[in-house]
Design a protein around this motif. Sequence first.
Motif, PDB file in Angstrom:
ATOM      1  N   UNK A 127       0.806  -1.222   0.000  1.00 14.38           N
ATOM      2  CA  UNK A 127       0.000   0.000   0.000  1.00 14.38           C
ATOM      3  C   UNK A 127       0.841   1.274   0.000  1.00 14.38           C
ATOM      4  N   UNK A 128       2.127   1.168   0.281  1.00 12.26           N
ATOM      5  CA  UNK A 128       2.935   2.358   0.518  1.00 12.26           C
ATOM      6  C   UNK A 128       3.540   2.902  -0.772  1.00 12.26           C
ATOM      7  N   UNK A 129       3.552   4.235  -0.863  1.00 10.81           N
ATOM      8  CA  UNK A 129       4.315   4.900  -1.904  1.00 10.81           C
ATOM      9  C   UNK A 129       5.798   4.587  -1.698  1.00 10.81           C
ATOM     10  N   UNK A 130       6.553   4.589  -2.788  1.00 10.97           N
ATOM     11  CA  UNK A 130       7.954   4.178  -2.703  1.00 10.97           C
ATOM     12  C   UNK A 130       8.737   5.030  -1.707  1.00 10.97           C
ATOM     13  N   UNK A 131       8.445   6.329  -1.616  1.00 10.96           N
ATOM     14  CA  UNK A 131       9.191   7.202  -0.713  1.00 10.96           C
ATOM     15  C   UNK A 131       8.834   6.968   0.752  1.00 10.96           C
ATOM     16  N   UNK A 132       7.801   6.137   1.028  1.00  2.23           N
ATOM     17  CA  UNK A 132       7.421   5.853   2.410  1.00  2.23           C
ATOM     18  C   UNK A 132       7.525   4.368   2.757  1.00  2.23           C
ATOM     19  N   UNK A 133       8.045   3.585   1.853  1.00  2.00           N
ATOM     20  CA  UNK A 133       8.232   2.168   2.164  1.00  2.00           C
ATOM     21  C   UNK A 133       9.308   1.991   3.230  1.00  2.00           C
ATOM     22  N   UNK A 134       9.127   0.957   4.077  1.00  2.00           N
ATOM     23  CA  UNK A 134      10.021   0.629   5.194  1.00  2.00           C
ATOM     24  C   UNK A 134       9.885   1.579   6.384  1.00  2.00           C
ATOM     25  N   UNK A 135       8.978   2.555   6.313  1.00  2.00           N
ATOM     26  CA  UNK A 135       8.744   3.402   7.480  1.00  2.00           C
ATOM     27  C   UNK A 135       8.151   2.601   8.636  1.00  2.00           C
ATOM     28  N   UNK A 136       7.261   1.672   8.330  1.00  2.00           N
ATOM     29  CA  UNK A 136       6.626   0.886   9.380  1.00  2.00           C
ATOM     30  C   UNK A 136       7.667   0.072  10.138  1.00  2.00           C
ATOM     31  N   UNK A 137       8.580  -0.577   9.425  1.00  2.00           N
ATOM     32  CA  UNK A 137       9.623  -1.354  10.101  1.00  2.00           C
ATOM     33  C   UNK A 137      10.492  -0.460  10.977  1.00  2.00           C
ATOM     34  N   UNK A 138      10.825   0.746  10.475  1.00  2.00           N
ATOM     35  CA  UNK A 138      11.655   1.672  11.249  1.00  2.00           C
ATOM     36  C   UNK A 138      10.963   2.099  12.537  1.00  2.00           C
ATOM     37  N   UNK A 139       9.681   2.434  12.450  1.00  2.00           N
ATOM     38  CA  UNK A 139       8.957   2.869  13.647  1.00  2.00           C
ATOM     39  C   UNK A 139       8.763   1.720  14.630  1.00  2.00           C
ATOM     40  N   UNK A 140       8.611   0.506  14.140  1.00  2.00           N
ATOM     41  CA  UNK A 140       8.496  -0.638  15.042  1.00  2.00           C
ATOM     42  C   UNK A 140       9.789  -0.846  15.836  1.00  2.00           C
ATOM     43  N   UNK A 141      10.936  -0.652  15.192  1.00  2.00           N
ATOM     44  CA  UNK A 141      12.221  -0.799  15.887  1.00  2.00           C
ATOM     45  C   UNK A 141      12.367   0.267  16.968  1.00  2.00           C
ATOM     46  N   UNK A 142      12.071   1.519  16.627  1.00  2.73           N
ATOM     47  CA  UNK A 142      12.194   2.591  17.621  1.00  2.73           C
ATOM     48  C   UNK A 142      11.182   2.413  18.753  1.00  2.73           C
ATOM     49  N   UNK A 143       9.984   1.942  18.414  1.00  5.95           N
ATOM     50  CA  UNK A 143       8.989   1.710  19.464  1.00  5.95           C
ATOM     51  C   UNK A 143       9.469   0.637  20.431  1.00  5.95           C
ATOM     52  N   UNK A 144      10.131  -0.397  19.926  1.00  7.92           N
ATOM     53  CA  UNK A 144      10.670  -1.439  20.793  1.00  7.92           C
ATOM     54  C   UNK A 144      11.740  -0.870  21.729  1.00  7.92           C
ATOM     55  N   UNK A 145      12.591   0.021  21.216  1.00  8.67           N
ATOM     56  CA  UNK A 145      13.619   0.639  22.068  1.00  8.67           C
ATOM     57  C   UNK A 145      12.973   1.457  23.175  1.00  8.67           C
ATOM     58  N   UNK A 146      11.944   2.226  22.847  1.00  2.00           N
ATOM     59  CA  UNK A 146      11.290   3.060  23.861  1.00  2.00           C
ATOM     60  C   UNK A 146      10.480   2.217  24.849  1.00  2.00           C
TER      61      UNK A 146
END
Length: 602
Positions: free
Chosen positions: A272-291
Amino acid sequence: MHKGAPPWRVGGANVASGMVEQLSGNPAMGEVEEEEAATKQQPLIRRERWTCNRRTILLGFIFTIISIALSPSSATHISGQFQTGDFFQFLAKFGFNKADLTRRNAYGYIYGNVTSSDKYAVPLTLVVLDRSTFLEFYGNRSQRSREAACTGMFSRLQRIAYDSTCNPRAKRDFLRHVPCPVNQLCSDEDAPGNVVPGSQFTYVLNLEAEPRFWYLSLVACYQNKSTCQWHAHETLPRLSKLGSNLLNTLHYDIHLVNLHPNNSAAHPLTYQYSYDQQNLLEMYLVFLLVYIILLPMQIYAVRRQKHPVTKLFTLSLLSEFVSLALITAHLIHYAANGVGEPRLQAAGDVLDILSRTTFMLILLLLAKGWAVTRQQISRTGWIILMSIWVPYCAFHVFLYIWDRTEVDVVSDIDEYQTWPGWIVLILRTSFMMWFLYELRNTMKYEHSTKKLDFLLHLGASSLVWFIYLPIVAIVALQVSPMWRYKLLQGITNSADCMAYCVMTGLLWPHRAGQYLLLAGTKYAGMDELDEFNEAPHIVRERERRRNSPPDDIVIGTGSRGMVLSTSIPHSLNGDACNDLLEAEDLGAELLTDLNKNSHIVA
């Protein structure tokens, strides 16, 4: 750096059940349901926006700002309506990946339905263009005459866009005549095998050169099939049977995806993601795990050491965690339906701004020596600090709203390439200079080794946090728009996460007790006593007395004097104080009194 969606949705418009199953039954039922949903939803939004009482005026204002900030052009599942009188409506900007010609499922797809219950004498036009052709098309829309606008917008397209009547040799599939006939494919869909089941039209994007943005829009222009010239819909003879009704409305429900819908389950995080926003979900999941790990540690620390600095830092860290949680929830929902929860994402963005500005306030307070070398800051100091920090927060929120409402989505600029963005970067740099100035003044009058070590570590790490954003914003100017958003988000979140980790370590109870003034504890007088003993005038007096010869005490008794010589050093008082400090069974009040008495004896 932000996603959005329209406040209405038409559920179940496209299902992979085949054209025959979907179009059986009452032909106008889907259109009537869409009309009723649209008419019911819009008054509800207006009512929720304006019928707020006095007790909820502040909350309503905040949600109104967030609602204004929502932009309908970034969703991959867009639905709504278009009136002929509006002439032009930009629908979406979407980045498609480079096509893999060996696998047809790896192409980009734009598919959906465009219908209307009104009768159109001539059709409108749905246009899908890449950036190289869209800029000229988009720039000609604002001409004074709509007739001239249609001529200018399609002057180049009529030579390169395929049309079965006027340009059958062209190979570029850019245009569709809408609305499509009820229960049928669009009139210019000449390859029914390419149409996604449940849709009336399908664009297949199979360019293999490089990832690029494609732009989707509706325009009230039509092509005269006899002359092949383009005209505005409003120029139809109003007194003839081909009269133009500017109040005619069509309804659209369109999907933009990076894979074939039948292959969506294999790539749920990029489909569903535009190319410029792909992999954002994985990045936010990693940071959420750190927090998730960092926040309970800080809550444990603030319970062990109740201090104003640690409380304020915990509030900033909590705001950042909630921000990440809201944005991640939006991205997960976005991956599922192409719309997400734009209100959650907007609220998360605002909380992220408040978290960063609060962290900046903590750094300025520590640089001024609050709770490190002094318990209180003067009233004038607070007034100056708040009079600068509060407008900075408000301007940062204003930049966010500006980026969501005023920056043209067609352009390839980010928030830091606008004049509000440059002002924010200049203010951030000014805060950095102010921070260094206050830190220098605090360290000049501090002689405690442990506190100086803390201030040095604080200054080094904070300087990196202050300066990274202006540098990254300048570097991003040279980065392709297809990568720029991910670059800014990745570096910004990484720097903030690192700053929070470093501050958590510096304020950990076992370490912070060595350099923070912990008022109200059993050893409240320890820091004040250490500070007094390390004061410059005490240190100089102690060194002078250690280097001076012992004094003589003379006692006169008549004509013959008796001289009593003593060699008691004056440094005894300092040694006694040090011994008293090491005694664990002495209370804070006794230590403070001894400190005062030592000054009197000296």
